[in-house]
Design a protein around this motif. Structure first.
Motif, PDB file in Angstrom:
ATOM      1  N   LEU A 177       0.857  -1.185   0.000  1.00  0.00           N
ATOM      2  CA  LEU A 177       0.000   0.000   0.000  1.00  0.00           C
ATOM      3  C   LEU A 177       0.891   1.232   0.000  1.00  0.00           C
ATOM      4  O   LEU A 177       1.806   1.352   0.818  1.00  0.00           O
ATOM      5  N   GLU A 178       0.610   2.126  -0.920  1.00  0.00           N
ATOM      6  CA  GLU A 178       1.435   3.320  -1.036  1.00  0.00           C
ATOM      7  C   GLU A 178       0.550   4.544  -1.185  1.00  0.00           C
ATOM      8  O   GLU A 178      -0.616   4.435  -1.563  1.00  0.00           O
ATOM      9  N   ARG A 179       1.146   5.674  -0.955  1.00  0.00           N
ATOM     10  CA  ARG A 179       0.469   6.974  -1.112  1.00  0.00           C
ATOM     11  C   ARG A 179      -0.825   7.037  -0.314  1.00  0.00           C
ATOM     12  O   ARG A 179      -1.927   7.032  -0.867  1.00  0.00           O
ATOM     13  N   LEU A 220      -6.532   6.315  -4.729  1.00  0.00           N
ATOM     14  CA  LEU A 220      -7.047   5.234  -5.570  1.00  0.00           C
ATOM     15  C   LEU A 220      -6.280   5.285  -6.876  1.00  0.00           C
ATOM     16  O   LEU A 220      -6.499   6.169  -7.689  1.00  0.00           O
ATOM     17  N   THR A 221      -5.354   4.348  -7.052  1.00  0.00           N
ATOM     18  CA  THR A 221      -4.529   4.422  -8.264  1.00  0.00           C
ATOM     19  C   THR A 221      -5.062   3.518  -9.353  1.00  0.00           C
ATOM     20  O   THR A 221      -5.788   3.948 -10.232  1.00  0.00           O
ATOM     21  N   PRO A 254      -2.472  14.442  -6.689  1.00  0.00           N
ATOM     22  CA  PRO A 254      -3.007  15.797  -6.716  1.00  0.00           C
ATOM     23  C   PRO A 254      -3.451  16.266  -5.331  1.00  0.00           C
ATOM     24  O   PRO A 254      -3.834  15.456  -4.482  1.00  0.00           O
ATOM     25  N   LEU A 255      -3.370  17.568  -5.147  1.00  0.00           N
ATOM     26  CA  LEU A 255      -3.673  18.154  -3.836  1.00  0.00           C
ATOM     27  C   LEU A 255      -5.067  17.763  -3.371  1.00  0.00           C
ATOM     28  O   LEU A 255      -5.281  17.422  -2.206  1.00  0.00           O
ATOM     29  N   GLN A 259      -6.146  15.943   0.080  1.00  0.00           N
ATOM     30  CA  GLN A 259      -7.081  16.522   1.051  1.00  0.00           C
ATOM     31  C   GLN A 259      -8.210  15.557   1.371  1.00  0.00           C
ATOM     32  O   GLN A 259      -8.598  15.387   2.534  1.00  0.00           O
ATOM     33  N   ASN A 260      -8.719  14.909   0.322  1.00  0.00           N
ATOM     34  CA  ASN A 260      -9.811  13.959   0.538  1.00  0.00           C
ATOM     35  C   ASN A 260      -9.365  12.811   1.431  1.00  0.00           C
ATOM     36  O   ASN A 260     -10.105  12.368   2.306  1.00  0.00           O
TER      37      ASN A 260
END
Lengths: 356, 309
Positions: A177-179, A220-221, A254-255, A259-260
């Protein structure tokens, strides 16, 4: 005797207390009556031979509890379910864990249980889906898959004879799991259910509610496997796939997504602070509530939002109990219950187990 | 020095067989698996339990039982004069060992093989009887962590000064140099798990002092259980129980529970998270409680919620 750790002012304290009382009134009373503490005698009929299960001990012919919890009886079996303890793995549980060691043909994964779990090299699928060749070189390349401190999602496979649990990651949906961020909550707040992976398309986020109390919120990639993940429509999936492949090397989120992710993570934290069950419906509801209140993300962890959530949930529970609205409005002087109610009725603190 | 006044009162105004006020709270450290604060008068101790978890040092791992570790520290500010205490001095090592052994005796370690349980206790305020307070706090923290135990071990000390046995010594009495008997007790099994004594005592006096300390342990156990007993009594309504909402105390809104046993009356004050027995309750206060009466069941449910049941 468990205090909620928040700095509340007097009004907030009273409001919170009242909301929690309301919730408690609505919860099942029978379970509360069956609660025992350590060294309490559990009343049993002596005629029928009782089977003593977990959390019990025989002492001078009496059955005595060894943990604080709720008494469960299944036929002749008497067990005490402990309210607060570490995660006890069960086959098929979806968990999130952290790799602590790379060893011979295996990784050791910390899963917030009595012991670390083991993930064998033979029970993972490689990230790009190629078949693994069982060679010595392959074992040397284990660090290409997971290294120490990686957060991974996996499924509990079975327990060894020595009590350690084995994991497997034999599906595309499991793996590194990343990001994103990992939130640890008490494991009893996450209930076992059909779906633990949630793709929140409106937020561009992936939410994994690990049974062991580790919650992952990340970007979610790639829509990994259409069979396993829920409610993603086809076009989006292929879209995400192609984008994912292009951006694989590019480590940029993305920012707005970040934030989400933070908003969802904070919703989880608020639920954990209040000791409410953590389900995807409630999390989404809290996100909506915070946006409708025009709250900044960091304000979600403040006392006011916590109180608002508790009140909302108590009013929810009230309405689902079909009580008259007049009472509800009297009990919740704050205007929150007038907010547009979500379609999903929320079950919170309905079992005594989650009240810890 | 005169430790008991001619009126029969001790330096802090207690009678010889009286304990200090007890107060307990659990769930005070959010990241720990279990935690508790235990107060005996001015002695205040915090305990945190982590585990059962993977053994840190593989060499210490045991295949048939859990490894229990304990660390006792005193905060620098806990005593009257602020002194920096080196970690691992003789005294704290000894007390760590005492607490570990006492706890090991009641934890069912055989149920958690190849794992480790860490108990950290820190003295926040020291006023005599830290050892007992630490054991009581550790018990509560272990129960909070959901670790299976044979019994809730409780502890209390007693001494013998001016030819009188004294229960629950405070710092001044403790440092008088007289005998100080600390007892750890399993109330359900009726067994002693810890017995320590400084200096000497004649055998017959020792028996009375130890008996006194054991009684103290039972009193602590009763306190820990008080909440529980009340709730257990509730469903069987041969006991009359009246519950009032009570918020006379300006700082904290409280609930008051008035239990009328067939023989005697008890007043309990619950400020949502802790429960105290109230003595010296004036009749006016009782009347004000009656005035503020609310729905009893609702409050008990709320109370249960607060207790985490």
């Amino acid at each position: 005797m468990r205090e909620i750790e928040l700095s509340l002012n007097q009004t907030q304290k009273i409001r919170l207390q009242r909301a929690l009382e309301n919730l408690q009134c609505l919860s099942s009373k029978s379970a509360a009556n069956a609660s025992v503490t350590v060294a309490d005698t559990i009343p049993v009929n002596n005629e029928d031979n009782i089977l003593k299960g977990h959390g019990t001990l025989e002492l001078d012919g009496e059955v005595v509890a060894t943990v604080c919890g709720v008494v469960d009886r299944v036929d002749k079996l008497v067990i005490v379910r402990s309210l607060r303890s570490r995660y006890k793995p069960d086959t098929g549980d979806i968990i999130v864990g952290r790799v602590v060691e790379v060893a011979q043909k295996r990784w050791r994964v910390e899963i917030h249980s009595n012991q670390d779990a083991v993930l064998m090299l033979s029970s993972v699928t490689l990230p790009d889906g190629i078949q693994r060749r069982r060679t010595a070189v392959d074992e040397l390349n284990m660090r290409n898959i997971f290294v120490e401190n990686d957060v991974i999602s996996a499924e509990v496979r079975n327990s060894q004879h020595d009590g350690t649990w084995q994991l497997h990651a034999r599906s595309d949906k499991y793996g590194k799991l990343e990001r994103g961020q990992l939130i640890t909550v008490p494991s009893y707040l996450v209930k076992r259910c059909k779906q633990h992976f949630h793709q929140l398309d409106q937020y561009g986020a992936l939410l994994i509610l690990g049974c062991n109390g580790y919650v992952w919120v990340g970007e979610l990639t790639v829509a990994k496997d259409g069979m396993e993940v829920d409610d993603v429509n086809e076009s989006e999936k292929t879209n995400a796939n192609s984008i994912g492949e292009i951006n694989l090397e590019e480590n940029y989120t993305p920012l707005e997504t970040r934030q989400n992710v933070c908003r969802i993570a904070n919703a989880v934290r608020v639920l954990a602070v209040l000791g409410f069950n953590i389900t995807v419906e409630v999390i989404l509801e809290l996100c909506d509530l915070s946006t409708s209140l025009n709250l900044d993300i960091h304000d979600m962890l403040g006392a006011e939002f916590c109180v608002a959530v508790a009140e909302k949930e108590s009013s929810h529970a009230k309405s689902s109990e079909l009580l008259i609205a007049a009472i509800a409005s009297e009990l919740c002087p704050h205007s929150l219950h007038t907010l547009p109610a979500l379609a999903i009725p929320v079950k919170i603190a309905s079992s005594s187990e989650c009240s810890g | 020095m005169e430790f008991i006044s001619p009126e029969g009162l001790r330096l802090d105004g207690r009678r010889p067989l009286e304990m200090r006020q007890l107060r307990a709270q659990i769930g005070v450290v959010s990241k720990a698996d279990g935690s508790a604060v235990f107060e005996m008068g001015n002695t205040k101790v915090i305990a945190a339990v982590y585990g059962p978890r993977e053994v840190e040092n593989r060499a210490q791992q045991m295949n048939d039982q859990a490894l229990v570790r304990c660390e006792y520290t005193m905060a620098n500010f806990s005593t009257g004069d602020r002194v920096r205490k080196p970690k691992g001095d003789r005294r704290s090592t000894e007390i760590s060992m005492v607490i570990r052994q006492t706890m090991e005796a009641c934890i069912m370690t055989n149920l958690m093989p190849r794992s480790q349980i860490d108990i950290f206790v820190q003295v926040l305020q020291a006023d005599g009887g830290t050892r007992s307070a630490c054991i009581n706090a550790a018990t509560l923290a272990l129960a909070d962590a959901g670790i299976p135990m044979r019994d809730l071990v409780t502890s209390c000390s007693a001494g013998y000064l001016n030819t009188t046995s004294l229960l629950d010594l405070n710092y001044v009495e403790d440092s008088a140099g007289g005998p100080d008997v600390t007892v750890g007790f399993l109330p359900k099994l009726d067994k002693v798990t810890l017995l320590q004594m400084d200096s000497k005592l004649p055998l017959d006096t020792f028996e009375t002092v130890m008996q006194l300390a054991t009684e103290g342990c039972k009193a602590v156990a009763n306190y820990i259980r008080e909440v529980r007993t009340l709730l257990a009594l509730l469903p069987y309504s041969n006991i009359n129980m009246v519950i009032y909402s009570y918020s006379a105390n300006a700082r904290n809104s409280c609930l008051c529970i008035h239990v009328i046993y067939p023989a005697k009356h008890h007043l309990y004050l619950v400020d949502r998270y802790c429960l105290r027995t109230l003595s010296n309750f004036s009749i006016d206060e009782v009347h004000s409680l009656r005035a503020a009466r609310t729905e009893p069941l609702e409050i008990v449910e709320a109370w249960r919620y607060g207790l985490g049941f």
